[in-house]
Design a protein around this motif. Structure first.
Motif, mmCIF file in Angstrom:
data_model
loop_
_atom_site.group_PDB
_atom_site.id
_atom_site.type_symbol
_atom_site.label_atom_id
_atom_site.label_comp_id
_atom_site.label_asym_id
_atom_site.label_seq_id
_atom_site.Cartn_x
_atom_site.Cartn_y
_atom_site.Cartn_z
ATOM 1 N N LEU A 81 0.826 -1.208 0.000
ATOM 2 C CA LEU A 81 0.000 0.000 0.000
ATOM 3 C C LEU A 81 0.860 1.257 0.000
ATOM 4 C CD1 LEU A 81 -2.839 -1.108 2.440
ATOM 5 C CD2 LEU A 81 -2.891 -1.057 -0.069
ATOM 6 N N ALA A 82 1.968 1.224 0.718
ATOM 7 C CA ALA A 82 2.839 2.398 0.760
ATOM 8 C C ALA A 82 3.430 2.679 -0.624
ATOM 9 C CB ALA A 82 3.948 2.199 1.779
ATOM 10 N N ALA A 83 3.669 1.627 -1.381
ATOM 11 C CA ALA A 83 4.218 1.833 -2.720
ATOM 12 C C ALA A 83 3.138 2.267 -3.702
ATOM 13 C CB ALA A 83 4.887 0.548 -3.216
ATOM 14 N N LEU A 84 1.893 1.945 -3.393
ATOM 15 C CA LEU A 84 0.800 2.219 -4.338
ATOM 16 C C LEU A 84 0.044 3.510 -4.045
ATOM 17 C CD1 LEU A 84 -0.728 -1.373 -4.674
ATOM 18 C CD2 LEU A 84 0.834 -0.240 -6.268
ATOM 19 N N CYS A 85 0.189 4.042 -2.860
ATOM 20 C CA CYS A 85 -0.622 5.203 -2.467
ATOM 21 C C CYS A 85 0.231 6.237 -1.745
ATOM 22 C CB CYS A 85 -1.766 4.727 -1.560
ATOM 23 S SG CYS A 85 -2.826 6.069 -0.976
ATOM 24 N N PRO A 86 0.292 7.462 -2.259
ATOM 25 C CA PRO A 86 1.058 8.492 -1.549
ATOM 26 C C PRO A 86 0.367 8.881 -0.248
ATOM 27 C CG PRO A 86 -0.020 9.434 -3.477
ATOM 28 C CD PRO A 86 -0.293 7.953 -3.499
ATOM 29 N N PRO A 87 1.103 9.498 0.677
ATOM 30 C CA PRO A 87 0.575 9.800 2.011
ATOM 31 C C PRO A 87 -0.672 10.668 1.990
ATOM 32 C CG PRO A 87 2.880 10.540 1.796
ATOM 33 C CD PRO A 87 2.518 9.883 0.530
ATOM 34 N N TYR A 88 -0.819 11.460 0.953
ATOM 35 C CA TYR A 88 -1.890 12.449 0.929
ATOM 36 C C TYR A 88 -3.111 11.958 0.162
ATOM 37 C CZ TYR A 88 0.553 13.221 -3.454
ATOM 38 O OH TYR A 88 1.179 13.026 -4.654
ATOM 39 N N ARG A 89 -3.186 10.665 -0.098
ATOM 40 C CA ARG A 89 -4.363 10.141 -0.770
ATOM 41 C C ARG A 89 -4.948 8.956 0.013
ATOM 42 N NH1 ARG A 89 -3.593 10.302 -7.156
ATOM 43 N NH2 ARG A 89 -5.862 10.120 -7.030
ATOM 44 N N GLY A 90 -5.892 8.263 -0.606
ATOM 45 C CA GLY A 90 -6.609 7.253 0.147
ATOM 46 C C GLY A 90 -6.665 5.894 -0.532
ATOM 47 N N ILE A 91 -7.039 4.905 0.267
ATOM 48 C CA ILE A 91 -7.154 3.527 -0.196
ATOM 49 C C ILE A 91 -8.571 3.053 0.065
ATOM 50 C CG2 ILE A 91 -6.342 1.163 0.193
ATOM 51 C CD1 ILE A 91 -3.782 2.837 1.456
ATOM 52 N N LEU A 92 -9.273 2.701 -0.985
ATOM 53 C CA LEU A 92 -10.626 2.170 -0.846
ATOM 54 C C LEU A 92 -10.534 0.712 -0.419
ATOM 55 C CD1 LEU A 92 -11.865 3.743 -4.168
ATOM 56 C CD2 LEU A 92 -12.909 4.247 -1.947
ATOM 57 N N CYS A 93 -11.273 0.366 0.620
ATOM 58 C CA CYS A 93 -11.304 -1.031 1.053
ATOM 59 C C CYS A 93 -12.598 -1.269 1.818
ATOM 60 C CB CYS A 93 -10.100 -1.368 1.937
ATOM 61 S SG CYS A 93 -10.107 -0.543 3.538
ATOM 62 N N HIS A 94 -12.921 -2.519 2.018
ATOM 63 C CA HIS A 94 -14.135 -2.852 2.764
ATOM 64 C C HIS A 94 -13.975 -2.454 4.224
ATOM 65 C CE1 HIS A 94 -17.418 -5.158 4.532
ATOM 66 N NE2 HIS A 94 -17.946 -5.182 3.307
ATOM 67 N N ARG A 95 -15.075 -2.075 4.843
ATOM 68 C CA ARG A 95 -14.965 -1.649 6.247
ATOM 69 C C ARG A 95 -14.612 -2.790 7.203
ATOM 70 N NH1 ARG A 95 -18.000 1.902 7.642
ATOM 71 N NH2 ARG A 95 -19.022 2.475 5.700
ATOM 72 N N ASP A 96 -14.700 -4.006 6.737
ATOM 73 C CA ASP A 96 -14.268 -5.129 7.559
ATOM 74 C C ASP A 96 -12.930 -5.690 7.102
ATOM 75 O OD1 ASP A 96 -16.507 -5.105 9.254
ATOM 76 O OD2 ASP A 96 -17.689 -6.197 7.768
ATOM 77 N N ALA A 97 -12.272 -4.979 6.202
ATOM 78 C CA ALA A 97 -10.979 -5.466 5.703
ATOM 79 C C ALA A 97 -9.976 -5.584 6.840
ATOM 80 C CB ALA A 97 -10.438 -4.526 4.631
#
Lengths: 333, 333, 333, 333
Positions: free
Chosen positions: B66-82
């Motif tokens: 995730l750190a390689a795919l998403c910069p600190p100032y953006r977000g990651i969509l995932c399920h709330r039970d992930a």
């Protein structure tokens, strides 16, 4: 004949055996019976209550400790050749959230009270300059020197007087204990150390280090940080079992003594070429590139430290014959 | 009779054997011969070039990706039970430097293209609201459902159209492959997955997971981040050896099939009590506290999921007799 | 005729005058005479010792407070429509080093003790789940409701019982004071608030907010964090002077009363269309897109909140004629 | 008679006037008409397309730039006396998420290509050592020296050859332009600079600096980071208006020339006592504590730099009579 790094050595057979024996269903994470025994085992070794958390690398041990001891907006005093500064890829900055390493001089990667005092004296006490919150030393140092208990205590005094937390990177703590003959307690908490990264991997372990907290109230926070850093192994029993195997009957100390003894033998052979006194298991030697090539041609593997400098590291399992051969080869240069 | 968690199971004997066999002096870190074989072994499995990096926990695999795919100032969509949201102690925030998990709904912890599109539709595209940079799904999900290849591909299409990186938490990837019958390639990169946390620890491994990068150009950055997070083991060969042992002759798939089969047996027995379809190795069952107590009294260990809900998890080594007994006991409730 | 946002209004003439008057050589940063008067001015207002630090945005005030109140590895409970969650670009994650916002429900962006208790009740108290360390509320809320002193106190009680720090985002604190008639002290520290982001910019200021610390021992840390975040202006006197100008003779309260009165007038006109009670200076109104277009055609500017919903915000300097006209126009829809 | 810091000087009357004139309702944040004119105004000055973002401090300008130019796991080469290293409270570590400042030597806080090359040459290119990603220089330097365009270009060449981003801290950029006579373009992007912190606050501004991005594609990311750091003022027009006022008719350059001229006058008087050549508006002078006391007794205010060293800084509004008096006083020592 490998004298490259104690990192690369095999694990002690008893460590492998312990892993195999702990390989059975138990509670996940650190709820198992082996993990549960760590606090007690280290309490005995250190002659006082401690909290001991396994982690799988020395970098993790160091940086979890530093994150608990230093807030993001302050700094950590350490030698400019400290492992945390030169060999951890900036991990202290990552774990602490951007705290600053504040670099100290000192022969053989060893700092003294005077050096620490001088460095602190140069920091303006205002909001523009980062103020130090911690002091971190490495014992044995990155150049194979050791701090005696009295030397640690003198630094502990400086740390206390400046309200600095005090951490010891003990990746080669066993070698320092073996070398100084001091008790683990005297080398650490009795001299002011609050957190110790107790290394096992360079000393017969496979992938377990222990973070020893003498400030036991930090354990809860460190446990959370460990999970948050992805260092809470689900089958942690295999880490605890390794450590327990090395603690049993003083195997850790025996291993360190063997490595140190091999180093002393090489040091004697290289006496007039030594860059630093050999007090643990690292030997830094002046050697021309021709000499280095000659040693390599005879089958010895080691590290080119810099122009005209080479490094040998001995391990717990260093074959005595190869040590003898290397000693002879050095003498013959 | 333990149905608590696949995390707690023993490692496969071949894994322990592989560790023992790799326990010899070699180059430190990931320069050894076992680590060197990983890229090739996974290239074969995935039918294309990949880069594979061992790490010692699933949290590390997920969060390095995730750190390689998403910069600190953006977000990651995932399920709330992930798992990354509810069970990693905030590790995504730590590894990414504060990126935001943006939570999605969906039955059984499974998201659909519609759900993702709706969530994106609600985000104002301005500088005040965090914009998503990645989508992360878990296969098999935290509730034991699986995404078929076509379902992953549909999500991959959504990700692509919104310029989102696409990550799969495959802590139970083996169970998903076993369940769907899809090829590893179809379940991942052919459906748009760019990074996969390939889990082995819940499936016969001891402490090795692999982060598989289909965007191979990320490998250099991830290798640095791994070191920086304290996850570059000095005797990494023991991690690589485990993974190779599980890949050999399809042992990983065999293990997952065994766990899934045990789960199906329990599902059949609990058919009228199931909270979710049982597609992998987790079974969520309605049970009163009296019923739960009755099962415990008969020696079965499991997790209280919530009021009136219990969870069983089967492992690669689940004893068939205990499965049968539990199935009987459930039927008898 | 602009009802778009109180953010966009002009600053009060006395604020501009104060800036001009403070524009002379003095000590840099916050060592000047204006900055030196802040603690005292707010002590008087809050009837106790406080520490007051100017900053130039509400996001900075909020997030500096949160960083001091919540360690990186824990969480902050707040409403899911809180400004810190939806309108600060992830700043809380940045300032805290990755702490997690834990989202609460509640009508009109207002939380209740029950809601907080329920949310806490769902968090497993283990190392895998992020544990909350703070509660943050917004007064007036993002939907123009206010917390009365007794409501704040009830939440303060919950916070205390769970060992949570308690922060108030007071971007529109003046409007809340004007609306409730409560004393600033009752609305804050007497009800358990430990840090208050006291907003001035939406209320006649130009670019100065104040972070009020009732836990005065946090001031030193916050001052360092302020500098470290680039928020220590070298001519900080211009910020302090603004705040002092607004505090003088209760100008801040007068401004807020004016804005609230304008809002009440609009609320009366839109009584049967209100989405939320109008208790401060925001009015959320049901309106079809045709109705919204009709209002715009008559020269009114406002925010499209969502399908069938529009938002008006009144300012300290809202022209009474334009308010009357808008009220008429709404009635005429 | 104050020679303490240009930070503490008053703002130019035209700046205050511009603030007053822009004090009217407009779009919030940076959507107003003044902010909209910035890109164009700087494009003209720099003879090419640029993106210009106002911020309220130099620390913010520097660190937003560095965060965009250097990932958290890499390093920034800068002089060991650079403002970002010694006077920003660790802000680079905060904004970048833990990137490392890698310190360079050099007379008068000025680095040379050789110094940069040597430093890079000492870094092992492996995963254990932090690799540099950026080079940052300060022009004029912290000791009042300037880089000529050719000197910047030579460093730009080094940066390019090592794939380093290249940043200039121009807190006193105006003084450097005035001193060298170079065009802003030649001093920056034509010499390889990718991002410039263009200082106005020390040069007649009140609280507005501009971050100039020559790599215009970074503007979107920087705009998000600015908001996320709490640096997006809601009434940003007051910041833009200041900058525009200083750009108009070359007021910024006129101011810098005045400060530099005053410094030259003092330098002439202190010729045999200078610690560094005086090329901008800072004068470092050898003086015993008795001499320093004598100057203070005559009403001059300045900074004690170190044992036997004092610092004067001249400002845009330095009163010529006080300069003359100080010059006389220095000569009379």
């Amino acid at each position: 004949m490998r004298f490259f790094s104690d990192n690369a050595a095999a694990a002690h057979p008893k460590v492998i055996e312990a892993i195999a024996q702990s390989n059975r269903l138990d509670t996940a994470y650190d709820g198992d019976e082996w993990s549960a025994r760590l606090d007690g085992a280290f309490a005995e070794l250190f002659e006082r209550e401690v909290r001991a958390l396994w982690v799988s690398t020395g970098t993790a041990a160091n940086c979890l400790a530093l994150a608990a001891l230093c807030p993001p907006y302050r700094g950590i005093l350490c030698h400019r050749d400290a492992h945390i500064e030169v060999d951890e890829a900036g991990a202290p900055g990552f774990f602490t959230g951007g705290a600053k390493l504040m670099l100290l001089d000192g022969e053989g990667a060893k700092v003294t009270p005077d050096i620490v005092e001088s460095a602190i004296g140069l920091i303006r006490n205002d909001v523009h300059q980062v103020q130090p919150a911690a002091l971190s030393i490495t014992n044995a140092t990155e150049y194979g020197l050791v701090y005696r208990a009295s030397e640690v205590a003198a630094l502990g005094e400086v740390a206390r007087s400046h309200n600095l937390a005090f951490h010891m990177d003990g990746a080669r703590f066993a070698n320092a204990v073996a070398s100084t003959g001091a008790s683990p307690a005297d080398l650490t908490w009795r001299s002011g150390i609050e957190a110790l990264s107790f290394g096992f991997i360079k000393n017969g372990g496979l992938n377990a280090e222990c973070l020893i907290l003498f400030r036991t109230e930090l354990a809860e926070e460190v446990a959370v940080r460990r999970k948050r850093a992805g260092h809470l192994s689900s089958k942690g029993r295999m880490l605890a079992a390794q450590v327990l195997a090395l603690l049993e009957d003083g195997l850790w100390l025996e291993n360190a003594r063997a490595a140190n003894a091999a180093a002393r033998e090489l040091a004697a052979a290289a006496a007039d070429r030594l860059l630093y006194p050999v007090e643990a298991n690292e030997i830094f030697v002046r050697a021309t590139s021709v000499e280095a090539a000659a040693l390599r041609a005879r089958g010895f593997d080691f590290y080119d430290w810099g122009p005209g400098e080479i490094r040998f590291v001995t391990s717990w399992d260093q074959d005595s014959k190869s040590v003898e051969q290397l000693a002879d080869a050095i003498r013959a240069l």
